[in-house]
Design a protein around this motif. Sequence first.
Motif, mmCIF file in Angstrom:
data_model
loop_
_atom_site.group_PDB
_atom_site.id
_atom_site.type_symbol
_atom_site.label_atom_id
_atom_site.label_comp_id
_atom_site.label_asym_id
_atom_site.label_seq_id
_atom_site.Cartn_x
_atom_site.Cartn_y
_atom_site.Cartn_z
ATOM 1 N N LEU A 262 2.272 -60.768 -32.861
ATOM 2 C CA LEU A 262 1.725 -59.427 -33.036
ATOM 3 C C LEU A 262 0.974 -58.969 -31.787
ATOM 4 O O LEU A 262 1.134 -57.830 -31.329
ATOM 5 C CB LEU A 262 0.791 -59.411 -34.243
ATOM 6 N N LEU A 263 0.155 -59.860 -31.212
ATOM 7 C CA LEU A 263 -0.617 -59.498 -30.028
ATOM 8 C C LEU A 263 0.291 -59.178 -28.845
ATOM 9 O O LEU A 263 0.069 -58.196 -28.115
ATOM 10 C CB LEU A 263 -1.583 -60.629 -29.668
ATOM 11 N N LEU A 264 1.317 -59.991 -28.637
ATOM 12 C CA LEU A 264 2.240 -59.722 -27.530
ATOM 13 C C LEU A 264 3.056 -58.460 -27.794
ATOM 14 O O LEU A 264 3.419 -57.734 -26.865
ATOM 15 C CB LEU A 264 3.164 -60.922 -27.315
ATOM 16 N N ALA A 265 3.332 -58.187 -29.080
ATOM 17 C CA ALA A 265 4.089 -56.980 -29.421
ATOM 18 C C ALA A 265 3.298 -55.716 -29.123
ATOM 19 O O ALA A 265 3.845 -54.741 -28.590
ATOM 20 C CB ALA A 265 4.494 -57.021 -30.889
ATOM 21 N N VAL A 266 2.005 -55.702 -29.454
ATOM 22 C CA VAL A 266 1.217 -54.485 -29.188
ATOM 23 C C VAL A 266 1.038 -54.281 -27.684
ATOM 24 O O VAL A 266 0.895 -53.138 -27.219
ATOM 25 C CB VAL A 266 -0.157 -54.526 -29.902
ATOM 26 N N TRP A 267 1.057 -55.346 -26.924
ATOM 27 C CA TRP A 267 1.036 -55.237 -25.464
ATOM 28 C C TRP A 267 2.274 -54.481 -24.994
ATOM 29 O O TRP A 267 2.196 -53.550 -24.186
ATOM 30 C CB TRP A 267 0.983 -56.645 -24.873
ATOM 31 N N GLY A 268 3.435 -54.881 -25.506
ATOM 32 C CA GLY A 268 4.666 -54.186 -25.166
ATOM 33 C C GLY A 268 4.690 -52.751 -25.671
ATOM 34 O O GLY A 268 5.242 -51.858 -25.015
ATOM 35 N N LEU A 269 4.085 -52.517 -26.843
ATOM 36 C CA LEU A 269 4.047 -51.167 -27.382
ATOM 37 C C LEU A 269 3.257 -50.238 -26.460
ATOM 38 O O LEU A 269 3.680 -49.115 -26.174
ATOM 39 C CB LEU A 269 3.411 -51.182 -28.777
ATOM 40 N N LEU A 302 -5.682 -57.048 -17.008
ATOM 41 C CA LEU A 302 -5.494 -58.468 -17.336
ATOM 42 C C LEU A 302 -6.813 -59.222 -17.285
ATOM 43 O O LEU A 302 -7.102 -60.061 -18.155
ATOM 44 C CB LEU A 302 -4.488 -59.101 -16.378
ATOM 45 N N ALA A 303 -7.625 -58.934 -16.283
ATOM 46 C CA ALA A 303 -8.892 -59.648 -16.130
ATOM 47 C C ALA A 303 -9.844 -59.355 -17.285
ATOM 48 O O ALA A 303 -10.595 -60.235 -17.724
ATOM 49 C CB ALA A 303 -9.536 -59.288 -14.800
ATOM 50 N N VAL A 304 -9.813 -58.128 -17.802
ATOM 51 C CA VAL A 304 -10.761 -57.756 -18.853
ATOM 52 C C VAL A 304 -10.475 -58.494 -20.162
ATOM 53 O O VAL A 304 -11.344 -58.590 -21.035
ATOM 54 C CB VAL A 304 -10.736 -56.225 -19.064
ATOM 55 N N LEU A 305 -9.271 -59.049 -20.312
ATOM 56 C CA LEU A 305 -8.943 -59.812 -21.521
ATOM 57 C C LEU A 305 -9.832 -61.038 -21.670
ATOM 58 O O LEU A 305 -10.028 -61.546 -22.783
ATOM 59 C CB LEU A 305 -7.472 -60.246 -21.494
ATOM 60 N N PRO A 311 -9.622 -61.382 -31.873
ATOM 61 C CA PRO A 311 -8.241 -60.893 -31.839
ATOM 62 C C PRO A 311 -8.119 -59.376 -31.890
ATOM 63 O O PRO A 311 -7.251 -58.808 -31.221
ATOM 64 C CB PRO A 311 -7.613 -61.555 -33.075
ATOM 65 N N ALA A 312 -8.959 -58.714 -32.693
ATOM 66 C CA ALA A 312 -8.874 -57.254 -32.777
ATOM 67 C C ALA A 312 -9.198 -56.611 -31.426
ATOM 68 O O ALA A 312 -8.485 -55.715 -30.958
ATOM 69 C CB ALA A 312 -9.826 -56.733 -33.852
ATOM 70 N N ALA A 313 -10.251 -57.070 -30.780
ATOM 71 C CA ALA A 313 -10.625 -56.536 -29.463
ATOM 72 C C ALA A 313 -9.549 -56.862 -28.428
ATOM 73 O O ALA A 313 -9.227 -56.027 -27.578
ATOM 74 C CB ALA A 313 -11.969 -57.111 -29.030
ATOM 75 N N LEU A 314 -8.999 -58.066 -28.514
ATOM 76 C CA LEU A 314 -7.933 -58.433 -27.577
ATOM 77 C C LEU A 314 -6.724 -57.532 -27.772
ATOM 78 O O LEU A 314 -6.107 -57.083 -26.796
ATOM 79 C CB LEU A 314 -7.538 -59.898 -27.775
ATOM 80 N N GLY A 315 -6.381 -57.241 -29.039
ATOM 81 C CA GLY A 315 -5.245 -56.361 -29.307
ATOM 82 C C GLY A 315 -5.454 -54.973 -28.748
ATOM 83 O O GLY A 315 -4.543 -54.380 -28.157
ATOM 84 N N ILE A 316 -6.658 -54.431 -28.907
ATOM 85 C CA ILE A 316 -6.960 -53.090 -28.362
ATOM 86 C C ILE A 316 -6.852 -53.102 -26.841
ATOM 87 O O ILE A 316 -6.274 -52.192 -26.230
ATOM 88 C CB ILE A 316 -8.365 -52.646 -28.809
ATOM 89 N N ALA A 317 -7.387 -54.151 -26.206
ATOM 90 C CA ALA A 317 -7.320 -54.250 -24.745
ATOM 91 C C ALA A 317 -5.877 -54.380 -24.270
ATOM 92 O O ALA A 317 -5.498 -53.815 -23.232
ATOM 93 C CB ALA A 317 -8.148 -55.442 -24.272
ATOM 94 N N LEU A 318 -5.058 -55.099 -25.030
ATOM 95 C CA LEU A 318 -3.654 -55.248 -24.657
ATOM 96 C C LEU A 318 -2.904 -53.929 -24.775
ATOM 97 O O LEU A 318 -2.082 -53.596 -23.911
ATOM 98 C CB LEU A 318 -2.989 -56.313 -25.536
ATOM 99 N N GLY A 322 -1.557 -52.240 -21.516
ATOM 100 C CA GLY A 322 -0.100 -52.147 -21.444
ATOM 101 C C GLY A 322 0.388 -50.790 -20.983
ATOM 102 O O GLY A 322 1.501 -50.669 -20.468
ATOM 103 N N GLY A 323 -0.456 -49.756 -21.141
ATOM 104 C CA GLY A 323 -0.036 -48.410 -20.773
ATOM 105 C C GLY A 323 0.325 -48.222 -19.317
ATOM 106 O O GLY A 323 1.044 -47.279 -18.974
ATOM 107 N N VAL A 324 -0.155 -49.097 -18.426
ATOM 108 C CA VAL A 324 0.160 -48.947 -17.004
ATOM 109 C C VAL A 324 1.295 -49.876 -16.564
ATOM 110 O O VAL A 324 1.735 -49.808 -15.405
ATOM 111 C CB VAL A 324 -1.083 -49.213 -16.122
ATOM 112 N N ILE A 325 1.781 -50.730 -17.468
ATOM 113 C CA ILE A 325 2.793 -51.701 -17.057
ATOM 114 C C ILE A 325 4.143 -51.038 -16.806
ATOM 115 O O ILE A 325 4.729 -51.177 -15.726
ATOM 116 C CB ILE A 325 2.921 -52.818 -18.105
ATOM 117 N N ALA A 326 4.670 -50.299 -17.790
ATOM 118 C CA ALA A 326 5.982 -49.676 -17.604
ATOM 119 C C ALA A 326 6.010 -48.686 -16.442
ATOM 120 O O ALA A 326 6.980 -48.662 -15.678
ATOM 121 C CB ALA A 326 6.430 -49.006 -18.902
#
Length: 426
Positions: A262-269, A302-305, A311-318, A322-326
Motif C-alpha cells: 500500500l505504501l509503495l502504491a501511494v508513492w506511485g499514485l 526522500l530525505a524527509v521520509l 505509517p500514516a505520515a509516511l504515506g502522506i509524505a510518499l 511522488g508528485g515530482v517523480i514522473a
Amino acid sequence: MTALGRYAEVRKIPGLTSLLVTGVVARLGSGMTPLALLLLVERATGRYAYASLAVGVYALAGVSISPMIGRIADRLGPSPVLLGTAVAHAMALAGLVVTAQRAGALPLICTTAAAVGATYPPLTAVIRGACNRLTGPRTGWERMRGTVLAADTALYEVVFVIGPLLVGVFGVIATPAAAIIAAAGVTLAGTTLVAFGAAMRAQRPHASRVRTSGLGPLRVPGFTVLLGCVGALGAGFGAVSVAVPAYAAEYSGRDSAGLAGLLLAVWGLGSAVGGLWYGAWPPRSPLHRQLAWLLGCVALSLAVLAVAPGPAALGIALVLGGGVIAPCLTVYISLVGRMTPTDMLTEAHTWIATVPVAANSVGGAVAGTLVDEPGGVPWAFVMAGTIVAVAAMTAAWPTGPITRADTKAEETTPAEADGDATCPTA
C-alpha cells in the motif's frame, strides 16, 4: 490549449492510444517482480540483506544485457525481439519460483534471478522510442511530444501503483510465489499485444541508416552524465523500495506485505498525478534547468521520509513527494530524444531504462544492510536523499555536459533537436 484539450489531442495520433494502454498491461510485471522477489527471498532466507542481493542480481543482469537487446531491436525491428524475450522471461520467472522452494539455495536463487533480469523484454525502451517517432519531425505532431511522453510516464507510474498492491494482495491471500507467477502471465500476454500492435509492426529499420556499433549512444555528448544522474535517481528509489517494507515490518511484524504494498502504491499514485499535471501544463524553462530543480525536489522528498513518525505520515509524505517523480522522468526522457540520433534511439532508451534498475539494486543492497541493523531504516532514507542531491547538483552545473548538450540541441534545427542529428558511432 486546456489540459483536457491537450490529452484529447494525444488520442488523435494514429496507433498511440493502443500502444499506451497495452504498454501499461505489459509493464505491470515490472511493478510486481522487484517487491515480490524481495518478499519471496526474505521469506525463504529470513534476511533482507539476502533478499536485496537477489533483487540486485536481477537488476544488474538486466542492465548488462538489455542494451544489446535494444541494439538488436534497432536493427531487426522491435516486434520479434519483444516476442522472444517475453517467452524466455516467463520461463525464467517460473524457474525462480521453483528454486526459491529449496532451503539454503541462495546461489541458485541468484542465478535464476539473473536469468529473469536478463530476459525482461525491452518494453519501456521500444514504447518510448515509438512515442518519439510518432511525434517526430514531419509527422505533424511535433508540438505534442512533451504531452505524449508525460502521458506515457504517468501511465507507467500506474504500474507502480497497481503492481505493489497486487503483490500485497497475493501476500495476504496467497504467497509471494503466486505474485511471481502472475507477473509472468501479464508480462507475456501484454508484451504479445504490444508486439502485434500497429505502432510496432509499422516500425522497420531504415536501410540507408548507419548501424550503431561500439559504444553507440554512450558517445553522444552529455548522454553519459545524464545517465549518471538517472542512475543516482534509481539508487535512491532502490533504497526507499527496501526501506519502506522494512518500515512496514517494524509496525506490522511478519505480516507486513499488505502495508508495504500500500505504501509503495501511494508513492506511485502521487507520481502518476504529478505526471499528468506536468503534461497538461509543461513549464517553458529549458529542460536542463527543469531537471536540476526536479532532482532537488526528489532528493528532499526522500530525505524527509526519515522523520515520518508512523505509517500514516509516511504515506502522506510518499504521496506528496511522488508528485515530482514522473515530471522528473519525463524531462530526462525528453532530453534523451533531443540528444540522441534516431538510429540509436531504442538502444539509448534501453540504457536510460536499465541503468536506473541496476542502480536501484545497488541502492537496495546498501539499504538492505542498513535496515537489518537497529535504527537503520531512517538512515536508509537519508542515504537515498543524499544520492539524488548529488545528481541535482551535477545537473545544475551551469557549464556542465547536460547544459551544453541541451543548449546545443535548442540551437539546432527542429529535425536535429528531435533526434535526427548525425552523430559518429564507435
